[in-house]
Motif scaffolding. Sequence first.
Motif, short mmCIF file in Angstrom:
data_model
loop_
_atom_site.label_atom_id
_atom_site.label_comp_id
_atom_site.label_asym_id
_atom_site.label_seq_id
_atom_site.Cartn_x
_atom_site.Cartn_y
_atom_site.Cartn_z
N THR A 1 0.84 -1.20 0.00
CA THR A 1 0.00 0.00 0.00
C THR A 1 0.88 1.25 0.00
O THR A 1 2.08 1.20 0.24
CB THR A 1 -0.91 0.05 1.25
OG1 THR A 1 -0.07 0.11 2.42
CG2 THR A 1 -1.82 -1.16 1.32
N THR A 2 0.23 2.39 -0.26
CA THR A 2 0.85 3.70 -0.09
C THR A 2 -0.15 4.61 0.58
O THR A 2 -1.37 4.35 0.54
CB THR A 2 1.30 4.28 -1.44
OG1 THR A 2 1.99 5.52 -1.22
CG2 THR A 2 0.11 4.57 -2.35
N GLU A 3 0.34 5.66 1.21
CA GLU A 3 -0.54 6.62 1.87
C GLU A 3 -0.70 7.86 1.01
O GLU A 3 0.28 8.51 0.65
CB GLU A 3 0.03 7.01 3.23
CG GLU A 3 0.08 5.87 4.23
CD GLU A 3 -1.30 5.29 4.53
OE1 GLU A 3 -2.24 6.09 4.75
OE2 GLU A 3 -1.42 4.06 4.53
N TYR A 4 -1.93 8.15 0.65
CA TYR A 4 -2.25 9.38 -0.06
C TYR A 4 -2.36 10.50 0.96
O TYR A 4 -3.12 10.41 1.91
CB TYR A 4 -3.58 9.22 -0.80
CG TYR A 4 -3.48 9.43 -2.29
CD1 TYR A 4 -3.66 10.69 -2.84
CD2 TYR A 4 -3.21 8.37 -3.15
CE1 TYR A 4 -3.57 10.89 -4.21
CE2 TYR A 4 -3.13 8.55 -4.51
CZ TYR A 4 -3.31 9.82 -5.04
OH TYR A 4 -3.21 10.00 -6.39
N ALA A 5 -1.61 11.57 0.76
CA ALA A 5 -1.61 12.67 1.71
C ALA A 5 -2.95 13.40 1.69
O ALA A 5 -3.69 13.36 0.70
CB ALA A 5 -0.48 13.65 1.38
N ALA A 6 -3.24 14.07 2.78
CA ALA A 6 -4.47 14.86 2.85
C ALA A 6 -4.42 16.00 1.83
O ALA A 6 -3.36 16.52 1.49
CB ALA A 6 -4.64 15.44 4.25
N SER A 7 -5.59 16.37 1.33
CA SER A 7 -5.71 17.48 0.40
C SER A 7 -6.90 18.33 0.81
O SER A 7 -7.61 18.03 1.78
CB SER A 7 -5.91 16.96 -1.03
OG SER A 7 -7.17 16.33 -1.15
N GLU A 8 -7.16 19.38 0.05
CA GLU A 8 -8.34 20.20 0.33
C GLU A 8 -9.62 19.41 0.14
O GLU A 8 -10.65 19.73 0.73
CB GLU A 8 -8.34 21.43 -0.58
CG GLU A 8 -7.21 22.40 -0.34
CD GLU A 8 -7.26 23.59 -1.28
OE1 GLU A 8 -8.20 23.63 -2.12
OE2 GLU A 8 -6.40 24.47 -1.18
N SER A 9 -9.56 18.38 -0.68
CA SER A 9 -10.76 17.61 -1.01
C SER A 9 -10.98 16.40 -0.12
O SER A 9 -12.12 15.97 0.07
CB SER A 9 -10.70 17.15 -2.47
OG SER A 9 -10.52 18.24 -3.34
#
Length: 214
Positions: free
Chosen positions: A157-165
Amino acid sequence: MRRALVVRGGWEGHAPVEATELFIPGLADAGFSVTVTGDLDVYRDERLPAETDLIVQCWTGGTLTEEQEAGLVSAVQAGTGFAGWHGGVVATFGGSRDYLRMVGGLFLHHPEDFLTYDVAIAPARSDHPIVAGLSGFTVETEQYWMLTDAHNDVLATTEYAASESAPPVSMPVVWTRQWGRGRVFFSAIGHRLADLQDPAVHELTLRGLLWASR
């Protein structure tokens, strides 16, 4: 001797010829007789897919006819392995429902720029033959956001960073899947030849191809 069928074509940005050539020697060393085609009508052949132990697909974009889709899916259901990486598997044939159900994912998005991100081996699956003995690693390439389902056995897996959305989210990078009697392997890494030439990525991908074989 086992048989492998390499099906390559579609959008040239993913270098389907050069990318698949990186793995043909490994297949040959493992005892496969390798046939290569750039024609999706091979999936309509009444004998070849069914008599093949492993299909390696690298074909981004395009469409499958109903007959092509039916031939491919029925071969995998009967026991032919299916394997590939990146857009050559999940950014293609978007109108083919049975194909998408078989491979277990659909590409939706990646950030505009290449990102440096970590790929973590799923702790509960660290003994799986595709990832056994491998450590997590870091890549700089496209980070795929995909729709997937619970039939996938996620190995990395990989971690998608937080975004405005959206808040942070864990995204699968490598999975396997059983479809009928056939095994399916997919890795999201492989936008560039350099990605696939990375030692960790190449080893993991080749193991995945060999694992998926009948």
